[in-house]
Design a protein around this motif. Structure first.
Motif, PDB file in Angstrom:
ATOM      1  N   CYS A 218      51.106  26.603  10.238  1.00 25.20           N
ATOM      2  CA  CYS A 218      50.272  25.659  11.010  1.00 25.20           C
ATOM      3  C   CYS A 218      50.923  24.281  11.017  1.00 25.20           C
ATOM      4  O   CYS A 218      51.081  23.660   9.959  1.00 25.20           O
ATOM      5  CB  CYS A 218      48.876  25.556  10.398  1.00 25.20           C
ATOM      6  SG  CYS A 218      48.009  27.118  10.329  1.00 25.20           S
ATOM      7  N   PRO A 219      51.291  23.780  12.188  1.00 22.85           N
ATOM      8  CA  PRO A 219      51.961  22.481  12.254  1.00 22.85           C
ATOM      9  C   PRO A 219      50.964  21.321  12.322  1.00 22.85           C
ATOM     10  O   PRO A 219      49.838  21.493  12.780  1.00 22.85           O
ATOM     11  CB  PRO A 219      52.735  22.575  13.572  1.00 22.85           C
ATOM     12  CG  PRO A 219      51.928  23.504  14.413  1.00 22.85           C
ATOM     13  CD  PRO A 219      51.177  24.428  13.502  1.00 22.85           C
ATOM     14  N   ALA A 220      51.418  20.155  11.883  1.00 21.38           N
ATOM     15  CA  ALA A 220      50.637  18.920  12.096  1.00 21.38           C
ATOM     16  C   ALA A 220      51.567  17.902  12.755  1.00 21.38           C
ATOM     17  O   ALA A 220      52.612  17.550  12.199  1.00 21.38           O
ATOM     18  CB  ALA A 220      50.112  18.384  10.768  1.00 21.38           C
ATOM     19  N   ILE A 221      51.177  17.492  13.958  1.00 17.75           N
ATOM     20  CA  ILE A 221      51.987  16.504  14.684  1.00 17.75           C
ATOM     21  C   ILE A 221      51.480  15.116  14.304  1.00 17.75           C
ATOM     22  O   ILE A 221      50.272  14.872  14.328  1.00 17.75           O
ATOM     23  CB  ILE A 221      51.809  16.689  16.218  1.00 17.75           C
ATOM     24  CG1 ILE A 221      52.211  18.108  16.627  1.00 17.75           C
ATOM     25  CG2 ILE A 221      52.570  15.638  16.984  1.00 17.75           C
ATOM     26  CD1 ILE A 221      51.821  18.451  18.080  1.00 17.75           C
ATOM     27  N   PHE A 222      52.414  14.226  13.961  1.00 13.36           N
ATOM     28  CA  PHE A 222      52.011  12.829  13.748  1.00 13.36           C
ATOM     29  C   PHE A 222      52.619  12.014  14.871  1.00 13.36           C
ATOM     30  O   PHE A 222      53.842  11.852  14.959  1.00 13.36           O
ATOM     31  CB  PHE A 222      52.497  12.334  12.377  1.00 13.36           C
ATOM     32  CG  PHE A 222      52.042  10.936  12.101  1.00 13.36           C
ATOM     33  CD1 PHE A 222      50.747  10.679  11.676  1.00 13.36           C
ATOM     34  CD2 PHE A 222      52.898   9.860  12.301  1.00 13.36           C
ATOM     35  CE1 PHE A 222      50.307   9.379  11.451  1.00 13.36           C
ATOM     36  CE2 PHE A 222      52.471   8.560  12.077  1.00 13.36           C
ATOM     37  CZ  PHE A 222      51.169   8.322  11.650  1.00 13.36           C
ATOM     38  N   ASP A 223      51.773  11.465  15.749  1.00  9.39           N
ATOM     39  CA  ASP A 223      52.247  10.707  16.905  1.00  9.39           C
ATOM     40  C   ASP A 223      52.785   9.355  16.424  1.00  9.39           C
ATOM     41  O   ASP A 223      52.647   8.988  15.266  1.00  9.39           O
ATOM     42  CB  ASP A 223      51.076  10.524  17.898  1.00  9.39           C
ATOM     43  CG  ASP A 223      51.543  10.084  19.274  1.00  9.39           C
ATOM     44  OD1 ASP A 223      52.758   9.851  19.448  1.00  9.39           O
ATOM     45  OD2 ASP A 223      50.689   9.950  20.171  1.00  9.39           O
ATOM     46  N   SER A 224      53.348   8.595  17.353  1.00 11.63           N
ATOM     47  CA  SER A 224      53.926   7.288  17.012  1.00 11.63           C
ATOM     48  C   SER A 224      52.873   6.378  16.364  1.00 11.63           C
ATOM     49  O   SER A 224      51.664   6.549  16.582  1.00 11.63           O
ATOM     50  CB  SER A 224      54.458   6.652  18.283  1.00 11.63           C
ATOM     51  OG  SER A 224      53.425   6.638  19.232  1.00 11.63           O
TER      52      SER A 224
END
Ligand code: NAD
Length: 486
Positions: A218-224
């Protein structure tokens, strides 16, 4: 552990109980649900102790993910079961009137529930609540890797619940395999992709429907940075990585994706959060669960043994073999072909993968199997929309982790390699029910155009009826409209 003969007798007894019709009544269903509540309430101290000794779970974690979850599910089922069971009425096309229709939920029959060890109580009792609510008889096979929790369930379910309708059969893969040889009316499996395939193959022999609650990365994207509150995000990532069974959770964060220029800030903030949550010393991790056994401890240590991976550790990396504790560990850009980036980690190791542009995260995620859960920390509405439309996963949670599991109105389940079928709340009732379509006609109004001999008038009648052209139909019946030729 029961021998094969005992197993056969148990399954036959359950079939007889189901045939007797006893489990179909709402009173029986409610009495069993209340019995689960009593079991939990009267034995909660014992349960807290078991979960602490077997998995190192702090009572807060045990309440949040096991005891509280089960109580919440029973409460919901008790308050909604009458409504779930009630037939759903609806409309029929004019062509078939006078008639009525309804959808009638019926139990599937004798069902098998196989659980995994990481949430050894809730992953058995939560599906059981669905199976009982729907009126089935049940065999439960808890995981042998949490043996004390398994025998707790075996001993107490027999005492509190109707043992002619609900049975626990303990054991490992051999017992599981033997059970899979029987004909079930439904198999509900929680576990790995590898075993999920075996379950499905066994079910195919009897055309048994299955729900497969599997795992994956399960990925977690951290935006800018301006698009995500880093302090809140890191707390929630830490909770979703180390705060639930020490990363041994199917919907735990497996790895993170971030733009290169924000990686250092993210890592520094994660380190601060880990220190606030757990302190400095790995041996004092009183607030984090332990690794289930030596096999999984070694498996996780091996993931880091690859020198190319070990070089990427930017935080943690220490092990307490005696107590099966692994320090929260962060890795920066481990090689993408390393095992840690290709197997489900299921432990407290967090790889952070850097990208030039956060939009590349979509392609990255799509290059792997469809995850059970996808997390993204972002305030950017366009990016959210892009994630929703361009990726596929069991669930998507924006700006938090794991909490979707505790929302009864959200179905819980995977897609593709992360499994299929879903449960929780009403979805659990549906997972163990067949919604039977019931149509009842009256003997009045026998419609001639349905029956031979065929002619153009009948064809025209059916054309108009299928197109819901009731004006045309009336005109045809009154002789004011001529049938077209076929
Ligand atoms: P597992 O597949 O090894 O075991 C699950 C169950 O299957 C156990 O009861 C076990 O006794 C039985 N089993 C094991 N080998 C078998 C075989 N050869 N034939 C028949 N039965 C067999 O999984 P696990 O180690 O218990 O759990 C970890 C996996 O489960 C992870 O992949 C995780 O992501 C997944 N998981 C998924 C969910 C979910 O809700 N989607 C929840 C928890 C865990």
């Amino acid at each position: 552990m029961e021998d094969d003969h005992g197993m056969r007798r148990s399954v036959e007894e359950l079939r007889q109980t189901f045939k007797s019709g006893k489990t179909r009544g709402v009173d029986w269903r409610k009495s069993q649900l209340r019995a689960i509540l009593r079991l939990i309430e009267e034995n909660k101290d014992n349960l807290y102790q078991l979960l602490q000794s077997e998995l190192g779970k702090h009572p807060v974690e045990s309440y949040r993910d096991e005891i509280g979850i089960v109580k919440k599910s029973v409460d919901l089922a008790l308050s909604c079961i009458d409504q779930w069971m009630s037939p759903k009425k609806g409309w029929l096309p004019l062509l078939f009137l006078p008639a009525s229709r309804k959808l009638l939920s019926e139990p599937l029959g004798v069902v098998l529930i196989i659980g995994s060890w990481n949430f050894p109580i809730s992953l058995i009792l939560d599906p059981l609540i669905g199976a009982i609510s729907a009126g089935n008889t049940v065999v439960l096979k808890p995981s042998e890797l949490a043996p004390n929790c398994s025998s707790f369930l075996a001993k107490l379910l027999r005492v509190y619940l109707d043992s002619k309708a609900i049975k626990v059969i303990e054991g490992g893969r051999e017992v599981s395999n033997q059970l899979l040889q029987y004909k079930w009316d439904k198999i509900f499996f929680t576990g790995s992709v590898k075993v999920g395939k075996l379950v499905m193959a066994a079910a195919a022999n009897h055309l048994t429907p299955v729900t497969l609650e599997l795992g994956g990365k399960c990925p977690a994207i951290f935006d800018s940075l301006p698009n995500a509150d880093i302090k809140v995000a890191t707390k929630r990532v830490a909770s979703g990585k180390w705060g639930a069974c020490c990363g041994q959770a199917c919907i735990g964060v497996d790895y993170m994706l971030v733009e290169q220029k924000f990686a250092t800030t993210l890592i520094e903030e994660l380190k601060k959060t880990i220190k606030t949550f757990y302190g400095d010393d790995v041996r004092n991790l009183k607030n984090m669960s332990k690794i289930i056994n030596k096999f999984h401890f070694d498996r996780l240590r091996n993931l880091l043994e690859d020198p190319a991976v070990a070089n990427c550790i930017v935080y943690g990396g220490s092990f307490d073999e005696k107590n099966l504790i692994i320090e929260p560990t962060i890795l920066l850009d481990p090689p993408l072909d390393a095992e840690i980036m290709n197997e489900e980690i299921f432990g407290p190791l967090l790889p952070i993968i850097t990208l030039d542009n956060i939009k590349e995260s979509i392609e990255f995620i799509n290059s792997k199997s469809k995850p059970l859960a996808l997390y993204a920390f972002t305030k950017n509405e366009n990016f959210k929309k892009q994630i929703l439309t361009e990726t596929s996963s069991g669930s998507v949670t924006f700006n938090d982790t794991m909490i979707q599991f505790a929302c009864d109105d959200l179905p819980f389940g995977g897609v593709g390699q992360s499994g299929f079928g879903r449960y929780h709340g009403k979805y659990s009732f549906d997972a163990f029910s067949h919604e039977k379509a019931v149509l009842e006609r009256s003997f009045y109004f026998e419609l001639d155009p349905r029956h031979p001999p065929w002619n153009n008038y009948k064809l025209e009648f059916l054309r108009l009826a299928y197109n819901y052209d009731y004006v045309g139909l009336v005109l045809l019946l009154l002789g004011l409209k001529k049938p077209l030729s076929s």
